[in-house]
Design a protein around this motif. Structure first.
Motif, PDB file in Angstrom:
ATOM      1  N   LYS A  76      41.916  28.479  37.640  1.00 34.41           N
ATOM      2  CA  LYS A  76      42.588  29.405  36.874  1.00 34.41           C
ATOM      3  C   LYS A  76      41.689  30.882  37.017  1.00 34.41           C
ATOM      4  CE  LYS A  76      44.340  30.858  32.196  1.00 34.41           C
ATOM      5  NZ  LYS A  76      44.677  30.404  30.763  1.00 34.41           N
ATOM      6  N   ARG A  77      40.338  30.755  36.506  1.00 38.69           N
ATOM      7  CA  ARG A  77      39.597  31.929  36.687  1.00 38.69           C
ATOM      8  C   ARG A  77      39.565  32.343  38.053  1.00 38.69           C
ATOM      9  NH1 ARG A  77      40.057  33.800  31.330  1.00 38.69           N
ATOM     10  NH2 ARG A  77      39.575  32.189  29.957  1.00 38.69           N
ATOM     11  N   GLY A  78      39.244  31.626  38.955  1.00 41.96           N
ATOM     12  CA  GLY A  78      39.222  31.739  40.396  1.00 41.96           C
ATOM     13  C   GLY A  78      40.361  32.380  41.106  1.00 41.96           C
ATOM     14  N   THR A  79      41.545  32.130  40.444  1.00 40.12           N
ATOM     15  CA  THR A  79      42.990  32.901  41.140  1.00 40.12           C
ATOM     16  C   THR A  79      42.722  34.508  40.690  1.00 40.12           C
ATOM     17  OG1 THR A  79      44.176  31.112  40.740  1.00 40.12           O
ATOM     18  CG2 THR A  79      45.303  32.848  40.790  1.00 40.12           C
ATOM     19  N   THR A  80      42.278  34.560  39.426  1.00 44.14           N
ATOM     20  CA  THR A  80      42.163  35.868  38.772  1.00 44.14           C
ATOM     21  C   THR A  80      40.911  36.596  39.792  1.00 44.14           C
ATOM     22  OG1 THR A  80      42.944  35.143  36.597  1.00 44.14           O
ATOM     23  CG2 THR A  80      41.779  37.268  36.756  1.00 44.14           C
ATOM     24  N   ILE A  81      39.933  36.153  39.947  1.00 43.81           N
ATOM     25  CA  ILE A  81      38.784  36.848  40.552  1.00 43.81           C
ATOM     26  C   ILE A  81      39.286  37.252  42.088  1.00 43.81           C
ATOM     27  CG2 ILE A  81      36.561  36.102  41.558  1.00 43.81           C
ATOM     28  CD1 ILE A  81      36.103  34.339  39.460  1.00 43.81           C
ATOM     29  N   PHE A  82      39.922  36.253  42.727  1.00 38.19           N
ATOM     30  CA  PHE A  82      40.480  36.781  44.148  1.00 38.19           C
ATOM     31  C   PHE A  82      41.518  37.724  44.044  1.00 38.19           C
ATOM     32  CE2 PHE A  82      38.277  32.747  45.589  1.00 38.19           C
ATOM     33  CZ  PHE A  82      37.408  33.543  46.552  1.00 38.19           C
ATOM     34  N   ASP A  83      42.444  37.586  43.054  1.00 40.55           N
ATOM     35  CA  ASP A  83      43.273  38.669  42.959  1.00 40.55           C
ATOM     36  C   ASP A  83      42.678  40.185  42.649  1.00 40.55           C
ATOM     37  OD1 ASP A  83      46.400  39.614  42.420  1.00 40.55           O
ATOM     38  OD2 ASP A  83      45.527  40.126  40.522  1.00 40.55           O
ATOM     39  N   GLU A  84      41.797  40.151  41.548  1.00 40.94           N
ATOM     40  CA  GLU A  84      41.104  41.427  41.152  1.00 40.94           C
ATOM     41  C   GLU A  84      40.492  42.020  42.491  1.00 40.94           C
ATOM     42  OE1 GLU A  84      41.376  43.442  38.512  1.00 40.94           O
ATOM     43  OE2 GLU A  84      42.769  42.053  37.673  1.00 40.94           O
ATOM     44  N   LEU A  85      39.860  40.944  43.407  1.00 41.59           N
ATOM     45  CA  LEU A  85      38.998  41.409  44.568  1.00 41.59           C
ATOM     46  C   LEU A  85      40.035  42.321  45.571  1.00 41.59           C
ATOM     47  CD1 LEU A  85      36.531  41.614  46.284  1.00 41.59           C
ATOM     48  CD2 LEU A  85      36.873  39.290  47.094  1.00 41.59           C
ATOM     49  N   THR A  86      41.150  41.432  45.598  1.00 40.68           N
ATOM     50  CA  THR A  86      42.361  42.086  46.608  1.00 40.68           C
ATOM     51  C   THR A  86      42.640  43.540  46.050  1.00 40.68           C
ATOM     52  OG1 THR A  86      42.995  40.043  47.197  1.00 40.68           O
ATOM     53  CG2 THR A  86      44.445  41.442  47.678  1.00 40.68           C
ATOM     54  N   GLN A  87      43.007  43.539  44.816  1.00 40.02           N
ATOM     55  CA  GLN A  87      43.318  44.876  44.246  1.00 40.02           C
ATOM     56  C   GLN A  87      42.420  45.871  44.484  1.00 40.02           C
ATOM     57  OE1 GLN A  87      46.546  44.373  43.595  1.00 40.02           O
ATOM     58  NE2 GLN A  87      46.654  44.638  41.438  1.00 40.02           N
ATOM     59  N   GLY A  88      40.915  45.457  44.234  1.00 38.44           N
ATOM     60  CA  GLY A  88      40.130  46.513  44.534  1.00 38.44           C
ATOM     61  C   GLY A  88      39.950  46.927  46.077  1.00 38.44           C
ATOM     62  N   LEU A  89      39.967  45.852  46.882  1.00 39.58           N
ATOM     63  CA  LEU A  89      40.089  46.219  48.336  1.00 39.58           C
ATOM     64  C   LEU A  89      41.201  46.972  48.633  1.00 39.58           C
ATOM     65  CD1 LEU A  89      38.914  42.885  49.855  1.00 39.58           C
ATOM     66  CD2 LEU A  89      37.456  44.882  49.518  1.00 39.58           C
TER      67      LEU A  89
END
Length: 320
Positions: A76-89
């Protein structure tokens, strides 16, 4: 478990990505194929994570590999981490070149048939380099799964009265009145005034009763002291409602924006029936509260607001 500081230093984004793919695919072999690495490399990465964390992340069940409750919490947290990383990129990409980007939009079918095409037409003229990916979302149960799983950036659709959810932000756009619609060759289009009771014996196409639109329509008829009419077909498909109503054999209820934007092309006519204000539906933008919007999402939402304001202004200027 090891200390949080130790685990944080040792965990790698790549290993977390492998865990996400294994959980999604339910198989290490399938995950290895998706990631273009060997199956032993996948197994080793999962084992290293479990050793680092000191807990078991995956179990082999009847339907393949399934996450344990430890694994589910990390996923659950990992999904958020990768989503925020994608948003940042994506934000870096936009800052480097504001003419490009990508946006994932969820839309109910009624929005896709009414307001959304007008928004997209305006948006793509201004920002031709930003690619839009629109996914149809069925708002029958209101779990907003695609939004919560971060598969879409924002959602456009109806929201029920007094809707609230702690993790979502709802921005109302406009109150869209329902209208009674028939095909242009229907005998009813010749009348200058009608009541719902006049159409009691007609063939109606209505939403299923176990959905939000269906419940709202049932309340509309109850408020008028009427029984539900004959409905040989129940559907959430706006396309099906429009095509069948255009034959002149059926009557249906549609959001007014659909007829406003596409009624002429759909060979539909609004019947002169005055419905109560309770028949209006609230259209809104729904976003995830703790998620930072990308620049593309921000300018798209502003475009939605502009088109919505123009609709409200036209309706106020229209003679009563």
């Amino acid at each position: 478990m090891q200390s949080i500081d130790q685990a944080r230093r040792r965990l790698k984004l790549r290993d977390l990505q492998i865990l996400l793919v294994v959980a999604r695919r339910g198989s290490m072999a399938k995950a290895a194929a998706d990631l273009a690495i060997s199956q032993p490399a996948v197994s080793r990465a999962i084992a290293d994570m479990e050793r680092t964390l000191g807990v078991r992340l995956l179990d082999r069940g009847r339907h393949g590999i399934e996450p344990t409750h430890f694994g589910s919490a990390l996923l659950k947290r990992g999904t958020t981490i990768f989503d925020e990383l994608t948003q940042g990129l994506q934000e870096l990409e936009f800052l480097a070149n504001p003419t490009v980007g990508q946006l994932r939009i969820g839309s109910s079918e009624s929005m896709a048939a009414g307001l959304l095409p007008a928004v997209i037409d305006r948006f793509t003229r201004r920002h031709p380099g930003i690619r839009l990916d629109v996914a149809q979302t069925v708002l029958g149960t209101f779990d907003y799964r695609e939004l919560r799983e971060r598969k879409i950036d924002l959602l456009l659709g109806w929201t029920p009265a007094n809707f609230s959810a702690e993790d979502l932000v709802v921005e109302p756009l406009l109150s869209d009145p329902r209208v009674v619609v028939a095909g242009k060759q229907s005998k009813w289009v010749r009348f200058s005034r009608l009541d719902l009771a006049d159409l009691a014996d007609e063939l109606w196409i209505l939403p299923p009763p176990d959905t939000f639109p269906g419940a709202a329509v049932a309340e509309l008829f109850r408020a008028g002291g009427l029984d539900m009419p004959c409905t040989p077909l129940t559907t959430l498909s706006i396309h099906l409602c429009c095509r069948l109503a255009a034959t002149g054999r059926f009557i249906t209820l549609l959001p007014g924006s659909i007829v406003q934007f596409g009624g002429r092309d759909l060979y539909l006519k609004t019947l002169p029936i005055k419905l109560p204000r309770t028949s209006m539906v609230s259209t809104a933008i729904v976003t995830l509260r703790d998620r930072t919007l990308s620049p593309a999402a921000t300018i798209f939402i502003e475009c939605v607001r502009e088109v919505s304001r123009s609709i409200v202004a036209r309706s106020r200027a229209r003679p009563k």
